[in-house]
Structure formats: C-alpha cells, structure tokens
Design a protein around this motif. Structure first.
Motif, mmCIF file in Angstrom:
data_model
loop_
_atom_site.group_PDB
_atom_site.id
_atom_site.type_symbol
_atom_site.label_atom_id
_atom_site.label_comp_id
_atom_site.label_asym_id
_atom_site.label_seq_id
_atom_site.Cartn_x
_atom_site.Cartn_y
_atom_site.Cartn_z
ATOM 1 N N VAL A 83 -93.536 30.116 3.975
ATOM 2 C CA VAL A 83 -93.868 28.816 4.327
ATOM 3 C C VAL A 83 -95.685 28.710 5.229
ATOM 4 O O VAL A 83 -96.109 29.491 5.370
ATOM 5 N N ILE A 84 -95.791 27.061 4.784
ATOM 6 C CA ILE A 84 -96.735 26.573 5.388
ATOM 7 C C ILE A 84 -96.593 25.041 6.556
ATOM 8 O O ILE A 84 -95.581 24.598 6.419
ATOM 9 N N ILE A 85 -96.978 25.120 7.615
ATOM 10 C CA ILE A 85 -96.208 24.520 9.279
ATOM 11 C C ILE A 85 -97.834 23.853 8.895
ATOM 12 O O ILE A 85 -98.869 24.580 9.309
ATOM 13 N N ALA A 86 -97.731 22.612 9.787
ATOM 14 C CA ALA A 86 -98.160 21.785 9.847
ATOM 15 C C ALA A 86 -97.605 21.699 11.332
ATOM 16 O O ALA A 86 -96.970 21.257 11.576
ATOM 17 N N SER A 143 -99.736 16.780 12.756
ATOM 18 C CA SER A 143 -98.624 17.685 12.395
ATOM 19 C C SER A 143 -98.471 17.172 11.728
ATOM 20 O O SER A 143 -96.648 17.225 11.102
ATOM 21 N N LYS A 144 -98.513 16.563 10.540
ATOM 22 C CA LYS A 144 -98.310 15.960 9.887
ATOM 23 C C LYS A 144 -98.534 16.389 7.890
ATOM 24 O O LYS A 144 -99.360 17.058 7.767
ATOM 25 N N ILE A 145 -97.710 16.384 6.435
ATOM 26 C CA ILE A 145 -98.307 17.177 5.659
ATOM 27 C C ILE A 145 -97.854 14.850 4.746
ATOM 28 O O ILE A 145 -96.949 15.142 4.759
ATOM 29 N N THR A 146 -98.637 15.369 3.662
ATOM 30 C CA THR A 146 -98.621 14.693 2.220
ATOM 31 C C THR A 146 -98.602 15.227 0.832
ATOM 32 O O THR A 146 -99.963 15.929 1.002
ATOM 33 N N VAL A 147 -98.050 15.166 0.649
ATOM 34 C CA VAL A 147 -98.024 15.267 -1.326
ATOM 35 C C VAL A 147 -98.099 14.890 -1.472
ATOM 36 O O VAL A 147 -97.356 13.338 -1.784
ATOM 37 N N GLU A 148 -98.836 14.232 -3.081
ATOM 38 C CA GLU A 148 -98.538 13.270 -3.712
ATOM 39 C C GLU A 148 -99.805 13.062 -5.095
ATOM 40 O O GLU A 148 -100.100 14.441 -4.949
ATOM 41 N N ASN A 149 -99.455 12.052 -5.964
ATOM 42 C CA ASN A 149 -99.867 12.215 -7.388
ATOM 43 C C ASN A 149 -100.367 13.358 -7.995
ATOM 44 O O ASN A 149 -101.288 14.055 -8.171
ATOM 45 N N SER A 150 -99.070 14.243 -8.833
ATOM 46 C CA SER A 150 -98.782 14.598 -9.663
ATOM 47 C C SER A 150 -98.812 16.314 -8.680
ATOM 48 O O SER A 150 -99.127 17.292 -9.159
ATOM 49 N N SER A 151 -99.420 16.494 -7.291
ATOM 50 C CA SER A 151 -98.903 17.758 -6.864
ATOM 51 C C SER A 151 -98.044 18.520 -6.437
ATOM 52 O O SER A 151 -96.879 17.928 -6.736
ATOM 53 N N LYS A 152 -97.836 19.666 -6.844
ATOM 54 C CA LYS A 152 -97.171 20.574 -6.656
ATOM 55 C C LYS A 152 -97.120 22.006 -6.050
ATOM 56 O O LYS A 152 -98.125 22.456 -5.785
ATOM 57 N N SER A 168 -93.056 20.805 8.944
ATOM 58 C CA SER A 168 -93.875 19.438 10.244
ATOM 59 C C SER A 168 -93.035 19.719 11.507
ATOM 60 O O SER A 168 -92.119 20.032 11.587
ATOM 61 N N GLN A 169 -94.073 20.069 12.282
ATOM 62 C CA GLN A 169 -92.926 19.312 13.654
ATOM 63 C C GLN A 169 -93.574 18.814 14.197
ATOM 64 O O GLN A 169 -93.543 18.237 15.493
ATOM 65 N N ASN A 170 -94.094 17.290 12.989
ATOM 66 C CA ASN A 170 -94.045 16.441 14.073
ATOM 67 C C ASN A 170 -93.079 15.563 14.572
ATOM 68 O O ASN A 170 -91.861 15.743 13.525
ATOM 69 N N ASN A 171 -92.690 14.764 15.883
ATOM 70 C CA ASN A 171 -91.863 14.555 16.599
ATOM 71 C C ASN A 171 -91.845 13.450 17.024
ATOM 72 O O ASN A 171 -90.872 12.410 17.570
ATOM 73 N N SER A 172 -92.290 12.102 16.162
ATOM 74 C CA SER A 172 -92.941 10.820 16.714
ATOM 75 C C SER A 172 -91.163 10.285 16.626
ATOM 76 O O SER A 172 -91.239 9.597 16.992
ATOM 77 N N ALA A 173 -90.181 10.558 15.092
ATOM 78 C CA ALA A 173 -89.145 9.752 14.666
ATOM 79 C C ALA A 173 -87.810 10.153 16.205
ATOM 80 O O ALA A 173 -87.006 9.049 16.391
ATOM 81 N N GLU A 174 -88.611 11.403 16.337
ATOM 82 C CA GLU A 174 -87.522 11.585 17.426
ATOM 83 C C GLU A 174 -88.104 11.260 18.422
ATOM 84 O O GLU A 174 -86.391 10.736 19.581
#
Length: 458
Positions: A351-354, A364-373, A388-394
């Motif tokens: 695991v990788i945890i933000a 505590s956010k994660i962005t993966v874009e532009n053909s990253s793997k 991600s443990q970001n809780n904004s939506a909750e």
C-alpha cells in the motif's frame, strides 16, 4: 458259499476305500478353503494395518503442519526444523523462508515405516477481500458519458447513470437509495436491487422495496408497484401494476423485498494505521521537502518509509516500492511516472497511503494522470493499492481524495472517507470510496483475485 463270502468282503473293502478317499478329498477341499479364506483374511488384515498406519502418519503430518502454522501466526518460538511424536508416529516439520515474507512448511509423519508428507506455503500478511468492482459509501456512485464498471457494484448511496453508462454485473443500492438512469437507460448486465429503480435496462432480476418505473427487465420483477415498464418474465407486486407489459405471469399481493443493509469497507481505519506504523518503522524522510522524483534520478527504491511532506513523481520517474509508504501530504504522479512493487513480493501486495492527520480536508490527496502507472510485482494476484484518508466528501466538502485521469492506470483506489473522480479513459481494477464519480469512457474492470488479496505487512 466261500466264494460268495469272499466277494462280499472285497466289495465291502472297496466301499470303505471309496469312503476314505471321499473323506480325504472333502478334507483337502475344506483345508484348501480354510487356507484360502485365511490368506484373504490375513491379506485384508495386512492392508487394514497398512491403511491404519498410513492414516496415522497423515494425521501426524497434518498435526505437525497445524502446529507450525499456529506458532508462526501467533509469534511463538519455532526453529527451522521440529521433531515430535504423536500416537507412536514420528513427525518432522521443516520451515523454509521464501521471498520477503512467505514460508514453506513441509511436515512428514512416519508410523512404523508408513510415511506421509504434506506441504503448505503461508504469507505473513493481512488478508483483504474486495468482492465488488466498485464499493461506495453513503455518497453514492455517478456514472456518465459511456463510462463502465466491468463487474458488480454495491453502494450505500444512490447509483445514477447518465448518457449510456453501464454496469456489466449486479448493481445493489442499500437502504433507501435508488438506481436510476438519466437521459438514457442505465444498462445493468446482471441483477438490480434498490429502494427504487427508475429508467434502467436490467438483464437479470429487478427487485425494489417500493417501485420499478420506466424500466426494461429481462427476467422477473419484484416491487410494491410496477409502472410503465417491460417485464420479460413474471411480475410480482403488492399494490399495483400499470402501463406495463409482462411476458410471463403476474402475481399480485406479493410482499416486496426489504431494503439491503449498508456494508462496511473491506479495509478499516485501524488497519490503515497499522500500515502507517509499519511505514514509519522503516524511517522518516524529512529532506528535501517537498520530495520530487524525476527520470534523471534513475530508478529509486523506496519503502518502508514515512514521507513528511508532498511526494511528486513526474517525467518518466520510476519508483520501486519495497514496503508500505506513508505520505503525510499529497501524492502526485504525471507524465508517464511509474510506481512498481518489487518483483520479490511475488503474489503479495502493498500500500501507499496519503494521510496528513493535521489536514484531511484539503490535503491527503492523490492525483494520477498522463499515462502514469501503478503496478504490482508482475505476479498474478499482486497489487499496489493507493489509499487516501482525505475526508472532505464525508464532511460535505467539494475536494477530491483521489483523481486519476488522462489514460492513467492503477490497481486499486481506496478512499473510505473521500471522493474518487475517474475520468478520460482511465482503466483500473477496483475502486472503493465514500463517493465515486466515473466519466468520459473510463472503465473499472474487476479481477477475481481481488477477492483474496494478501498484503505483505499487517
């Protein structure tokens, strides 16, 4: 007279000889039968004895294996080889290390020369089961613009699909939540069940606690009321049916099914905290911060490690993951960057945890874009999960927790308190979050191995 008496004596002698021969013949036959039966009985007794010894040796080997598994699982003391005796059978158990955390256990039982052996390979990790391609909390799932889930969905909130979206498996909405299509029918390739079902095309069985409306159901339909729908087979309803066609039979007065229960997420916050502790035990990165990795840095080996700031991977950067990574900030991947689990993990996952405990609303956010793997070890059943443990939506906020876009690829996205936005031809294996939005031809493809994932630490 004398001749007649002599002839009678000879006849009696012959009769006696015949009787004696008959008795001897019968005795021979009887002895042969007795010896034959005895031989069969002895053979069967020998076979039974060998079978008994074989079973005893097998049970002994099994006991040795179970003893070793128990000791390893509970942290008891055990060497590389253990010898013991059970029911006069000798047990020899050997333990060999394989890879990072696998152990091979071979247990042999010997009961009076009858030997049986069994082998097991165990992983010292935390098992997690993802039973659905997408699992969503109270925030619900929204699909649009030909986005697709190849697999099944379970949501504690609404499931809405706009502009030709599709779920190829089953769709379940718990509690008082709905399943609804917008502008076009939401296509569901399996069964559907919710409090209400509206404007959906369902290839399997449709079950609603209240109403099925403006929908097409290929098989049976169950609801309190059915309105303006096409039912391929039988219709079961309690109150009424109107404006609908039924291909089979109608069964009025049928009690509709109850609402589905809400499900907990497969990974608890407590487990995430344990992974964070394992990462921190491997050391803490404090400089440079923010931590930026690029192609010219070469392939970087990382983990277990806690990073006390944001981590950015860009421009073909490659990071080989050797253990859990805890990022106390944001993770950003772009421009063909790669996270790859070390090949020595085999079928294990990591695991990788933000998680920035001081700011879980805008950090505590994660962005993966532009053909990253984001890749596993290369072995079947190996995944690298992004958490991600970001809780904004909750909390009712508008921040995303994980945002993969523009042909990004990853194994598992997990945000139990936040929102995942998936857009622009993104392909991934599983997504679980409080709220999920999938759009613009993005696809979530469920793999059967996700039902039995073994993480290397826990």
């Amino acid at each position: 007279m004398k001749l007649e008496t002599q002839n009678q004596g000879q006849a009696q002698q012959k009769t006696g000889q015949a009787a004696l021969i008959a008795v001897m013949l019968m005795l021979t036959i009887m002895l042969s039968a007795i010896f034959g039966a005895s031989a069969v009985a002895l053979k069967e007794a020998k076979v039974a004895e060998e079978n008994k010894k074989s079973k005893l040796s097998f049970f002994a080997a099994e006991a040795g294996l179970e003893d070793a598994v128990y000791r390893i699982k509970n942290g008891k003391n055990i060497g590389s080889s253990v010898t013991m005796v059970l029911n006069n059978a000798t047990i020899v158990t050997t333990i060999n290390n394989i890879g990072l955390s696998d152990k091979e256990i071979i247990s042999s039982g010997d009961s009076s020369g009858a030997v049986r052996a069994i082998k097991a390979i165990i992983s010292n990790g935390e098992g997690v089961a993802f039973h659905y391609g997408v699992q969503v909390g109270d925030g619900g799932l929204f699909l649009e613009n030909t986005s697709k889930v190849i697999g099944s969905v379970y949501s504690n909130g609404n499931i809405d699909g706009k502009n030709s979206s599709e779920i190829t498996g089953d769709a379940f909405a718990a509690g008082t939540s709905r399943i609804k299509g917008i502008n076009n029918l939401l296509v569901i390739g399996g069964n559907a069940r919710a409090h209400t079902i509206e404007e959906s095309g369902i290839a399997g069985v449709a079950s609603s606690t209240t109403e099925i409306e403006d929908s097409t159901v290929s098989k049976n339909a169950y609801a309190d009321t059915i309105t303006d729908s096409t039912i391929g087979q039988d219709a079961y309803y309690l109150t009424s049916i109107s404006g609908s066609t039924v291909g089979g039979f109608s069964f009025p007065g049928t009690t509709p099914p109850a609402d589905l229960p809400k499900l907990s997420f497969p990974i608890s916050d407590a487990q995430i905290s344990q992974w964070e502790a394992s990462a921190q035990a491997g050391g803490i990165h404090t400089s440079p911060c923010p931590y930026a990795i690029k192609k010219e840095d070469g392939a970087i080996s990382l983990g277990p490690k806690k990073i006390n700031c944001n981590l950015t991977l860009s421009d073909d950067a490659i990071v080989i993951v050797n253990g859990p990574i805890w990022i106390a900030g944001n993770l950003s991947m772009k421009n063909r960057a790669q996270l790859k689990l070390n090949a020595s993990y085999g079928a294990l996952s990591a695991v990788i945890i933000a998680d920035n405990p001081s700011n879980r609303t805008t950090s505590s956010k994660i962005t993966v874009e532009n053909s990253s793997k984001v890749l596993g070890s290369g072995a079947a059943g190996s995944y690298l999960a992004l958490i991600s443990q970001n809780n904004s939506a909750e909390l009712g906020g508008g921040e995303f927790a994980i945002h993969p876009k523009n042909s990004a690829d990853a194994s598992i996205y997990y945000a139990p308190h936040g929102r995942i936005n998936i857009e622009n031809s993104v392909a991934l294996k599983e997504a679980s979050a409080y709220k999920i939005h999938i759009k613009n031809t993005s696809t979530v493809t469920y793999e059967t191995g996700l039902a039995n994932i073994q993480f290397s630490s826990g």
